[in-house]
Scaffold this motif. Structure first.
Motif, short mmCIF file in Angstrom:
data_model
loop_
_atom_site.label_atom_id
_atom_site.label_comp_id
_atom_site.label_asym_id
_atom_site.label_seq_id
_atom_site.Cartn_x
_atom_site.Cartn_y
_atom_site.Cartn_z
N VAL A 292 0.84 -1.19 0.00
CA VAL A 292 0.00 0.00 0.00
C VAL A 292 0.88 1.25 0.00
CG1 VAL A 292 -1.79 1.27 1.25
CG2 VAL A 292 -1.79 -1.24 1.27
N SER B 205 -10.30 7.10 3.38
CA SER B 205 -10.12 6.07 2.36
C SER B 205 -8.90 5.20 2.66
CB SER B 205 -9.98 6.74 0.99
OG SER B 205 -9.78 5.78 -0.01
N ARG C 227 -9.62 2.88 5.62
CA ARG C 227 -10.48 1.78 5.18
C ARG C 227 -9.69 0.74 4.38
NH1 ARG C 227 -15.46 5.66 3.50
NH2 ARG C 227 -16.65 5.42 5.44
N ARG C 228 -8.86 1.22 3.45
CA ARG C 228 -8.06 0.32 2.61
C ARG C 228 -7.11 -0.52 3.46
NH1 ARG C 228 -5.26 3.90 -0.22
NH2 ARG C 228 -7.18 4.55 -1.18
N ARG D 99 -9.09 -3.06 5.61
CA ARG D 99 -9.46 -4.27 4.85
C ARG D 99 -8.25 -5.20 4.70
NH1 ARG D 99 -12.35 -0.50 1.89
NH2 ARG D 99 -10.73 -0.36 0.29
#
Length: 187
Positions: free
Chosen positions: A153, A168, A171-172, A175
């Motif tokens: 990431v 965002s 959240r990414r 997950r």
């Protein structure tokens, strides 16, 4: 510790942690691993009624000599506030042998943020990563990690400073790390 004298002039907790990370890293280099935060704590406790002691103590509890840049520190603090598990900082990631005989592992890369159990690597991409030659190195590293089953990431300044992008990003990462969105602090 002298930052306690100028608190209230626009410095935030994060600013003090950034400075603390730099100081802790420098002290670790000169005194040995783990000595930076210990020396800083001893200095704070040796002062009689230092200004800003509450904030300095809070910042010291968040300080890490493993952080290598101010934005790594700010991203790490964002992860913490967002409810993500703490990553290893600037940690070595190795590959496993694929020869079928249980061979040896080898060095793959050093990740800015490594969540080893979940096989997730977060990389802060500052301005120096914009040059095409550096992007080529970064993409090659990402491909190596992904070929070994890691999730990679990229994190940018906007992901830290801009609310919508921060949400965002959290959240990414949530997950990827198996953290339920209900357990994230997205405020």
């Amino acid at each position: 510790m002298d930052l306690g004298e100028v608190l209230g002039r626009g410095l935030t907790l994060d600013d003090v942690v950034v400075a603390g990370d730099v100081a802790a890293r420098l002290l670790d280099v000169s005194r040995g691993p783990g000595e930076g935060p210990a020396a800083m704590r001893a200095t704070l406790h040796s002062r009689v009624r230092p200004r800003g002691k509450v904030l300095l103590t809070e910042a010291l509890d968040l300080t890490s000599p493993r952080s290598k840049s101010p934005m790594e520190t700010r991203a790490r603090l964002m992860f913490r506030r967002g409810g993500l598990p703490s990553p290893e900082l600037n940690a070595t990631v190795t590959f496993e042998s694929h020869d079928g005989d249980g061979g040896t592992a080898g060095w793959l890369l050093e990740g800015d943020f490594v969540w080893r159990a979940q096989k997730v690597i977060g990389e802060y991409q500052g301005n120096h990563h914009a040059a095409i030659s550096q992007r080529a190195v970064d993409v090659a590293r990402r491909h190596l990690a992904e070929d070994e089953g890691w999730t990679f990431v990229e994190i940018f300044a906007g992901d830290v400073y801009t609310r919508s992008k921060r949400i965002s990003m959290l959240r990414r990462l949530g997950r990827a790390l198996g953290v339920s969105e209900a357990d994230l602090n997205l405020s």
